[in-house]
Design an enzyme around this catalytic site. Structure first.
Site, PDB file in Angstrom:
ATOM      1  N   LYS A 161      89.744  18.048  23.011  1.00  0.00           N
ATOM      2  CA  LYS A 161      88.493  17.382  23.297  1.00  0.00           C
ATOM      3  C   LYS A 161      88.246  17.305  24.799  1.00  0.00           C
ATOM      4  O   LYS A 161      87.124  17.133  25.245  1.00  0.00           O
ATOM      5  CB  LYS A 161      88.537  15.942  22.748  1.00  0.00           C
ATOM      6  CG  LYS A 161      88.801  15.853  21.272  1.00  0.00           C
ATOM      7  CD  LYS A 161      89.120  14.391  20.893  1.00  0.00           C
ATOM      8  CE  LYS A 161      89.543  14.364  19.430  1.00  0.00           C
ATOM      9  NZ  LYS A 161      90.178  13.072  19.096  1.00  0.00           N
ATOM     10  N   GLU A 199      88.758  24.367  30.696  1.00  0.00           N
ATOM     11  CA  GLU A 199      89.771  23.353  30.402  1.00  0.00           C
ATOM     12  C   GLU A 199      89.590  22.134  31.288  1.00  0.00           C
ATOM     13  O   GLU A 199      89.023  22.226  32.374  1.00  0.00           O
ATOM     14  CB  GLU A 199      91.169  23.947  30.677  1.00  0.00           C
ATOM     15  CG  GLU A 199      91.957  24.283  29.428  1.00  0.00           C
ATOM     16  CD  GLU A 199      92.498  23.044  28.699  1.00  0.00           C
ATOM     17  OE1 GLU A 199      91.967  21.937  28.871  1.00  0.00           O
ATOM     18  OE2 GLU A 199      93.470  23.208  27.950  1.00  0.00           O
ATOM     19  N   ASP A 200      90.107  21.028  30.827  1.00  0.00           N
ATOM     20  CA  ASP A 200      90.072  19.814  31.645  1.00  0.00           C
ATOM     21  C   ASP A 200      91.121  19.862  32.753  1.00  0.00           C
ATOM     22  O   ASP A 200      90.843  19.560  33.906  1.00  0.00           O
ATOM     23  CB  ASP A 200      90.267  18.562  30.770  1.00  0.00           C
ATOM     24  CG  ASP A 200      91.449  18.667  29.804  1.00  0.00           C
ATOM     25  OD1 ASP A 200      92.162  19.689  29.813  1.00  0.00           O
ATOM     26  OD2 ASP A 200      91.651  17.708  29.030  1.00  0.00           O
ATOM     27  N   ASP A 258      98.411  21.521  33.612  1.00  0.00           N
ATOM     28  CA  ASP A 258      99.535  20.675  34.005  1.00  0.00           C
ATOM     29  C   ASP A 258     100.793  21.556  34.048  1.00  0.00           C
ATOM     30  O   ASP A 258     101.016  22.282  35.018  1.00  0.00           O
ATOM     31  CB  ASP A 258      99.600  19.543  32.964  1.00  0.00           C
ATOM     32  CG  ASP A 258     100.618  18.465  33.271  1.00  0.00           C
ATOM     33  OD1 ASP A 258     100.782  18.127  34.444  1.00  0.00           O
ATOM     34  OD2 ASP A 258     101.248  17.952  32.331  1.00  0.00           O
ATOM     35  N   LYS A 282      97.201  20.482  38.482  1.00  0.00           N
ATOM     36  CA  LYS A 282      98.343  19.783  39.091  1.00  0.00           C
ATOM     37  C   LYS A 282      99.413  20.828  39.366  1.00  0.00           C
ATOM     38  O   LYS A 282     100.331  21.004  38.561  1.00  0.00           O
ATOM     39  CB  LYS A 282      98.931  18.775  38.088  1.00  0.00           C
ATOM     40  CG  LYS A 282      98.154  17.507  37.885  1.00  0.00           C
ATOM     41  CD  LYS A 282      99.016  16.580  37.007  1.00  0.00           C
ATOM     42  CE  LYS A 282      98.210  15.573  36.267  1.00  0.00           C
ATOM     43  NZ  LYS A 282      99.010  14.850  35.258  1.00  0.00           N
ATOM     44  N   PHE A 342      98.981  10.706  36.423  1.00  0.00           N
ATOM     45  CA  PHE A 342      98.296  10.817  35.138  1.00  0.00           C
ATOM     46  C   PHE A 342      96.860  10.325  35.298  1.00  0.00           C
ATOM     47  O   PHE A 342      96.622   9.182  35.662  1.00  0.00           O
ATOM     48  CB  PHE A 342      99.026  10.015  34.057  1.00  0.00           C
ATOM     49  CG  PHE A 342      98.563  10.396  32.690  1.00  0.00           C
ATOM     50  CD1 PHE A 342      99.048  11.527  32.058  1.00  0.00           C
ATOM     51  CD2 PHE A 342      97.588   9.634  32.046  1.00  0.00           C
ATOM     52  CE1 PHE A 342      98.588  11.904  30.801  1.00  0.00           C
ATOM     53  CE2 PHE A 342      97.119  10.007  30.784  1.00  0.00           C
ATOM     54  CZ  PHE A 342      97.630  11.138  30.171  1.00  0.00           C
ATOM     55  N   VAL A 343      95.922  11.216  35.041  1.00  0.00           N
ATOM     56  CA  VAL A 343      94.516  10.896  35.289  1.00  0.00           C
ATOM     57  C   VAL A 343      93.702  10.810  34.000  1.00  0.00           C
ATOM     58  O   VAL A 343      94.071  11.396  32.974  1.00  0.00           O
ATOM     59  CB  VAL A 343      93.865  11.933  36.239  1.00  0.00           C
ATOM     60  CG1 VAL A 343      94.421  11.801  37.644  1.00  0.00           C
ATOM     61  CG2 VAL A 343      94.037  13.356  35.719  1.00  0.00           C
ATOM     62  N   ASP A 399      91.951  11.716  28.483  1.00  0.00           N
ATOM     63  CA  ASP A 399      92.214  10.419  27.855  1.00  0.00           C
ATOM     64  C   ASP A 399      93.616   9.890  28.143  1.00  0.00           C
ATOM     65  O   ASP A 399      94.522  10.633  28.520  1.00  0.00           O
ATOM     66  CB  ASP A 399      92.069  10.539  26.339  1.00  0.00           C
ATOM     67  CG  ASP A 399      93.258  11.292  25.708  1.00  0.00           C
ATOM     68  OD1 ASP A 399      93.493  12.450  26.092  1.00  0.00           O
ATOM     69  OD2 ASP A 399      93.962  10.695  24.870  1.00  0.00           O
ATOM     70  N   ARG A 440      87.886   8.734  27.992  1.00  0.00           N
ATOM     71  CA  ARG A 440      87.290  10.067  28.121  1.00  0.00           C
ATOM     72  C   ARG A 440      85.877   9.993  28.703  1.00  0.00           C
ATOM     73  O   ARG A 440      85.408  10.918  29.350  1.00  0.00           O
ATOM     74  CB  ARG A 440      87.187  10.736  26.741  1.00  0.00           C
ATOM     75  CG  ARG A 440      88.523  11.142  26.137  1.00  0.00           C
ATOM     76  CD  ARG A 440      88.276  12.031  24.926  1.00  0.00           C
ATOM     77  NE  ARG A 440      89.442  12.137  24.066  1.00  0.00           N
ATOM     78  CZ  ARG A 440      90.451  12.996  24.243  1.00  0.00           C
ATOM     79  NH1 ARG A 440      90.437  13.826  25.254  1.00  0.00           N
ATOM     80  NH2 ARG A 440      91.457  13.015  23.409  1.00  0.00           N
TER      81      ARG A 440
HETATM   82  P1  IMP Z   1      99.997  21.632  29.807  1.00  0.00           P
HETATM   83  O1  IMP Z   1     100.308  22.481  28.631  1.00  0.00           O
HETATM   84  O2  IMP Z   1     101.191  20.847  30.258  1.00  0.00           O
HETATM   85  O3  IMP Z   1      99.347  22.350  30.954  1.00  0.00           O
HETATM   86  O4  IMP Z   1      99.087  20.467  29.264  1.00  0.00           O
HETATM   87  C1  IMP Z   1      97.752  20.464  29.339  1.00  0.00           C
HETATM   88  C2  IMP Z   1      97.207  19.332  28.504  1.00  0.00           C
HETATM   89  O5  IMP Z   1      97.946  18.106  28.676  1.00  0.00           O
HETATM   90  C3  IMP Z   1      95.814  19.040  28.974  1.00  0.00           C
HETATM   91  O6  IMP Z   1      94.863  19.853  28.331  1.00  0.00           O
HETATM   92  C4  IMP Z   1      95.675  17.566  28.663  1.00  0.00           C
HETATM   93  O7  IMP Z   1      95.243  17.401  27.339  1.00  0.00           O
HETATM   94  C5  IMP Z   1      97.063  17.004  28.815  1.00  0.00           C
HETATM   95  N1  IMP Z   1      97.257  16.407  30.143  1.00  0.00           N
HETATM   96  C6  IMP Z   1      98.016  16.872  31.149  1.00  0.00           C
HETATM   97  N2  IMP Z   1      97.956  16.076  32.232  1.00  0.00           N
HETATM   98  C7  IMP Z   1      97.104  15.073  31.910  1.00  0.00           C
HETATM   99  C8  IMP Z   1      96.609  13.928  32.632  1.00  0.00           C
HETATM  100  O8  IMP Z   1      96.913  13.652  33.801  1.00  0.00           O
HETATM  101  N3  IMP Z   1      95.742  13.136  31.955  1.00  0.00           N
HETATM  102  C9  IMP Z   1      95.358  13.370  30.664  1.00  0.00           C
HETATM  103  N4  IMP Z   1      95.787  14.431  29.964  1.00  0.00           N
HETATM  104  C10 IMP Z   1      96.655  15.277  30.584  1.00  0.00           C
HETATM  105 MG    MG Z   2      93.143  20.017  27.410  1.00  0.00          MG
END
Ligand code: IMP
Ligand code: MG
Length: 174
Positions: free
Chosen positions: A41, A97-98, A101, A129, A150-151, A157, A163
């Site tokens: 989402k 993407e949002d 990470d 990040k 963590f944002v 969310d 959100r």
């Molecule tokens: P990745 O696979 O570790 O890159 O994770 C990405 C997903 O983790 C994102 O699409 C978010 O849903 C969630 N996520 C990672 N960091 C944050 C944050 O700081 N706040 C909220 N959701 C996060």
């Molecule tokens: Mg995401």
């Protein structure tokens, strides 16, 4: 424990940056149509705002993935919960993407999407990040690089809350 949100990026800063990315994409895709894929989402608020600022023709599709992990840490094993409605074949695709990470979700997702033979495939993320990266992913358009905090807001969310905040903030326990 009560929570308080500290503003990291204001609504004005986020809006201005999305406007700039929209203009950049409009230039890069001149004469073409872009197919935006929203990863639900979290990517939904960003995709809507971005799509409004792109001047070449745009089509949209949505998908939802779940990672087998805790809420704040992804495991790298990703499951497609809702797949796309349309084929990607011969389309100029941008995944919206949002946040990137660890990079695990995106790296898996991009591999799946690449196998569907789009004409081109790029990644656009509102937040990055870089310190947290475990798996290398090539990001084509980045809104902001942020520190390892963590944002929430703008689609992101914390336990499904926040959100709808029109800015990016950090959750603090007070
Ligand atoms: P990745 O696979 O570790 O890159 O994770 C990405 C997903 O983790 C994102 O699409 C978010 O849903 C969630 N996520 C990672 N960091 C944050 C944050 O700081 N706040 C909220 N959701 C996060
Ligand atoms: Mg995401």
């Amino acid at each position: 424990m009560a929570e308080r949100i500290r503003v990291l990026l204001s609504e004005e800063e986020v809006d201005a940056r999305i406007q700039a990315i929209g203009e950049q994409i409009s230039r890069d895709y001149e004469g073409k149509q872009v197919h935006l894929i929203c990863v639900l989402k979290g990517g939904s608020f960003f995709m809507c705002e971005l799509a409004k600022r792109i001047s070449v023709p745009v089509s949209l599709d949505f998908m939802s993935v779940a990672s087998y992990g805790s809420d704040t840490k992804s495991s790298g094993v990703v499951r497609i919960v809702k797949d796309l409605d349309e084929s990607l074949k011969d389309k100029d695709v941008i995944v919206v993407e949002d946040i990137v990470d660890s990079g695990r979700t995106l790296s898996y997702l991009l591999e799946v999407l690449r196998s569907r033979e789009p004409k081109s495939l790029r990644l656009c993320t509102l937040l990055d990040k870089p310190e947290r990266r475990v798996v290398d992913v090539n990001v084509d358009y980045t809104g902001f690089q942020i520190p390892d905090e963590f944002v929430v807001g703008y689609g992101l969310d914390y336990a499904q809350k926040y959100r709808n905040l029109p800015y990016i903030g950090v959750v603090e326990n007070v």
